[in-house]
Design an enzyme around this catalytic site. Structure first.
Site, PDB file in Angstrom:
ATOM      1  N   SER A 256       0.680  -1.094 -40.674  1.00  0.00           N
ATOM      2  CA  SER A 256      -0.041   0.163 -40.883  1.00  0.00           C
ATOM      3  C   SER A 256      -1.526  -0.049 -40.571  1.00  0.00           C
ATOM      4  O   SER A 256      -1.953  -1.163 -40.245  1.00  0.00           O
ATOM      5  CB  SER A 256       0.111   0.627 -42.332  1.00  0.00           C
ATOM      6  N   LYS A 257      -2.270   1.029 -40.710  1.00  0.00           N
ATOM      7  CA  LYS A 257      -3.711   0.979 -40.423  1.00  0.00           C
ATOM      8  C   LYS A 257      -4.427  -0.115 -41.211  1.00  0.00           C
ATOM      9  O   LYS A 257      -5.438  -0.649 -40.770  1.00  0.00           O
ATOM     10  CB  LYS A 257      -4.353   2.333 -40.769  1.00  0.00           C
TER      11      LYS A 257
END
Ligand code: GLU
Length: 326
Positions: A256-257
């Protein structure tokens, strides 16, 4: 006489609800290598049915990102072929026809349960876990009166009634698989808002496009028994399935980010060279012995499904630094 095996037909079938990330890129690379190493036909299919989630800008960016990586395809949204169109949003007549057939054969039933009832995102492609558990079959058992009464209050979704039998198949990466009767439960083939379910669309398209080899991410392994049930209900032979490892962040959690720039778009913008990225992904997934810069086509000759790891793969701590350089 020597029996000649037909050249394989494979596909990469992204959902344009975001930019491709490293995990998608690894799956695309391996799916492409499997087909190219066998001299087959590779198809790009945009799975853009969930219109609230899918965006045209992602549908436009995905082919660009794939080309940047060094992947190509013989048929796709931008390259018409005998099985087009290659975007699911343009293929709904086919799904409707398949539903008619399943309906006539008594394999569907209306379901009035709400999402909140079930804590379920029934058409989400990512397997049983993300669908909030198997559907308990509530609406399968309604009497005609109960059905009429509910019909007055709510538009139903349509569910496919899973046959009560075990499903077995041999996965090209994961090995022999067996799922007990009812695994995953009855699933939605058309949502109350009219959107066709992932399982139905993917199977109808893989049949219509003559796909012989499905290569995709591990998160879809538990969708396979449901798809096998659909193949059988539609009187079609299933393809060979292979599920490649999920790519995790260095901490072992889903990419994820939080892990930095994990989309191809962002890495491109930062000046990362595609050969570096392909080298890293190939090394992590068993397609290369070292993480050296490489082009996909240089990996095709040595490619083997057997070398792909059977468990999730973590990015190394220094993965981002590994991508720097010419
Ligand atoms: N569209 C699905 C996804 O993006 C993949 C479908 C498949 O490969 O069967 O997860």
């Amino acid at each position: 006489m020597i029996a000649r095996r037909q050249p394989p037909r494979g596909r990469f079938a992204p959902t344009p609800s975001g930019h491709l990330h490293l995990g998608n890129a690894a799956t695309a690379l391996l799916a492409w290598l499997q087909i190219r190493s066998a001299g087959g036909t590779f198809i790009l299919r945009m799975e853009d049915l969930d219109t609230p989630r899918c965006k045209p800008e992602y549908s436009a960016a995905i082919p660009d990102d794939l080309r940047w990586l060094g992947l190509d395809w013989d048929e796709g949204p931008d390259k018409d072929g005998p099985c087009g169109p290659y975007a699911q949003s343009k293929r709904t007549a086919l799904y409707e026809r398949a539903l008619d057939r399943l309906r006539e054969d008594g394999k569907l039933y209306p379901c009035y349960c709400s999402r909140a009832d079930l804590l379920s995102a029934a058409s989400a492609p990512h397997g049983v876990a993300s669908e909030g558990g198997a559907y308990p079959g509530t609406c399968r058992r309604l009497s005609p009166e109960e059905r009429r009464e509910r019909e007055r209050r709510k538009m139903p979704s349509l569910r496919f009634a899973m046959p009560e039998r075990e499903f077995r198949f041999s996965d090209g990466v994961a090995g022999p698989q067996s799922f007990p009767p009812g695994a995953g439960g009855d699933f939605v083939v058309k949502r109350a808002d009219g959107i066709f379910g992932y399982q139905l669309a993917v199977v109808v398209d893989d049949i219509a496009m003559g796909i012989t080899d499905v290569f995709r991410g591990w998160d879809l392994l538990d969708s396979t028994p449901r798809q096998l049930a659909l193949y059988s209900a539609l009187s079609a032979g299933p393809p060979r399935f292979a599920h490649g490892p999920l790519l995790l962040g260095p901490d072992g959690s889903r990419l994820s980010k939080r892990h930095g720039a994990v989309t191809l778009a962002a890495l491109r913008e930062q000046g990362v060279k595609p050969e570096r990225l392909v080298g890293l992904l190939a090394w992590l997934t068993g397609a290369a012995e070292r993480p050296d810069p490489v082009r996909p086509r240089e990996l095709a000759d040595a490619f083997s499904l057997k070398r792909i790891p059977r468990e999730a793969v973590r990015l190394p701590d220094n993965w981002r630094q590994m991508l720097d350089g010419a």
